[in-house]
Design a protein around this motif. Sequence first.
Motif, PDB file in Angstrom:
ATOM      1  N   GLY A  22     -69.038 -58.008  -4.894  1.00 10.71           N
ATOM      2  CA  GLY A  22     -68.557 -55.703  -4.505  1.00 10.71           C
ATOM      3  C   GLY A  22     -68.466 -56.136  -3.078  1.00 10.71           C
ATOM      4  N   ILE A  23     -67.576 -55.578  -1.586  1.00 10.10           N
ATOM      5  CA  ILE A  23     -68.286 -54.838  -0.535  1.00 10.10           C
ATOM      6  C   ILE A  23     -67.826 -53.789  -0.485  1.00 10.10           C
ATOM      7  CG2 ILE A  23     -67.830 -55.830   1.843  1.00 10.10           C
ATOM      8  CD1 ILE A  23     -67.250 -58.793   1.117  1.00 10.10           C
ATOM      9  N   THR A  24     -68.721 -53.264   0.122  1.00 13.57           N
ATOM     10  CA  THR A  24     -68.445 -51.402   0.411  1.00 13.57           C
ATOM     11  C   THR A  24     -67.708 -50.877   1.528  1.00 13.57           C
ATOM     12  OG1 THR A  24     -70.482 -51.230   0.973  1.00 13.57           O
ATOM     13  CG2 THR A  24     -69.848 -50.536  -1.809  1.00 13.57           C
ATOM     14  N   THR A  25     -67.497 -49.819   0.936  1.00  6.21           N
ATOM     15  CA  THR A  25     -66.352 -49.790   2.522  1.00  6.21           C
ATOM     16  C   THR A  25     -66.597 -48.793   3.598  1.00  6.21           C
ATOM     17  OG1 THR A  25     -64.533 -48.779   1.915  1.00  6.21           O
ATOM     18  CG2 THR A  25     -63.631 -51.194   1.563  1.00  6.21           C
ATOM     19  N   GLN A  26     -66.466 -48.595   5.215  1.00  5.85           N
ATOM     20  CA  GLN A  26     -67.259 -47.847   5.447  1.00  5.85           C
ATOM     21  C   GLN A  26     -65.447 -46.735   6.152  1.00  5.85           C
ATOM     22  OE1 GLN A  26     -68.808 -48.469   9.151  1.00  5.85           O
ATOM     23  NE2 GLN A  26     -68.662 -50.695   8.515  1.00  5.85           N
ATOM     24  N   ARG A  27     -65.939 -45.867   6.729  1.00  3.31           N
ATOM     25  CA  ARG A  27     -64.692 -44.788   7.462  1.00  3.31           C
ATOM     26  C   ARG A  27     -64.416 -45.577   9.698  1.00  3.31           C
ATOM     27  NH1 ARG A  27     -65.279 -41.068   3.482  1.00  3.31           N
ATOM     28  NH2 ARG A  27     -63.655 -40.379   2.459  1.00  3.31           N
ATOM     29  N   TRP A  28     -63.413 -45.440   9.528  1.00  3.69           N
ATOM     30  CA  TRP A  28     -63.766 -46.319  10.383  1.00  3.69           C
ATOM     31  C   TRP A  28     -62.608 -45.594  11.323  1.00  3.69           C
ATOM     32  CZ3 TRP A  28     -60.753 -50.273  12.320  1.00  3.69           C
ATOM     33  CH2 TRP A  28     -60.328 -50.884  10.887  1.00  3.69           C
ATOM     34  N   SER A  29     -62.320 -45.572  12.918  1.00  8.37           N
ATOM     35  CA  SER A  29     -61.032 -45.036  13.415  1.00  8.37           C
ATOM     36  C   SER A  29     -61.243 -46.837  14.633  1.00  8.37           C
ATOM     37  CB  SER A  29     -61.364 -44.501  13.857  1.00  8.37           C
ATOM     38  OG  SER A  29     -60.036 -43.759  14.494  1.00  8.37           O
ATOM     39  N   SER A  30     -60.123 -46.659  14.426  1.00 12.06           N
ATOM     40  CA  SER A  30     -59.567 -47.688  15.549  1.00 12.06           C
ATOM     41  C   SER A  30     -59.407 -47.028  17.337  1.00 12.06           C
ATOM     42  CB  SER A  30     -58.804 -49.246  15.478  1.00 12.06           C
ATOM     43  OG  SER A  30     -57.067 -48.402  15.607  1.00 12.06           O
ATOM     44  N   SER A  31     -59.370 -45.567  16.998  1.00 10.81           N
ATOM     45  CA  SER A  31     -58.650 -45.064  18.118  1.00 10.81           C
ATOM     46  C   SER A  31     -59.303 -43.871  18.778  1.00 10.81           C
ATOM     47  CB  SER A  31     -57.550 -44.357  17.859  1.00 10.81           C
ATOM     48  OG  SER A  31     -56.928 -43.639  19.192  1.00 10.81           O
ATOM     49  N   THR A  32     -60.442 -44.110  19.831  1.00  8.35           N
ATOM     50  CA  THR A  32     -61.469 -42.795  20.124  1.00  8.35           C
ATOM     51  C   THR A  32     -60.334 -41.504  20.628  1.00  8.35           C
ATOM     52  OG1 THR A  32     -61.475 -43.768  22.459  1.00  8.35           O
ATOM     53  CG2 THR A  32     -62.989 -44.241  20.660  1.00  8.35           C
ATOM     54  N   THR A  33     -59.336 -41.786  20.807  1.00  7.16           N
ATOM     55  CA  THR A  33     -58.025 -40.366  21.643  1.00  7.16           C
ATOM     56  C   THR A  33     -57.911 -39.830  20.331  1.00  7.16           C
ATOM     57  OG1 THR A  33     -56.921 -41.724  21.819  1.00  7.16           O
ATOM     58  CG2 THR A  33     -58.299 -41.471  23.739  1.00  7.16           C
TER      59      THR A  33
END
Length: 64
Positions: A7-18
């Motif tokens: 198991g690999i826990t995920t994280q929240r992220w975004s590919s856009s800063t705008t």
Amino acid sequence: MPKPLIGITTQRWSSSTTRPNQRVQGELHGYMDAVLAVGGLPVMIPLSVQGADLAELYGYLAGL
């Protein structure tokens, strides 16, 4: 013999800063590559899986 599920826990992220999208969950490919390199099968664990469902999922995994 079946390969161990890791198991690999995920994280929240975004590919856009705008236009950030906090609904995206994932992990860097290096973690998956490392598990595969040692003979395991990576299983990504979404942050939204909790409680009894998370406990059940842990029962299938050989490690985290």
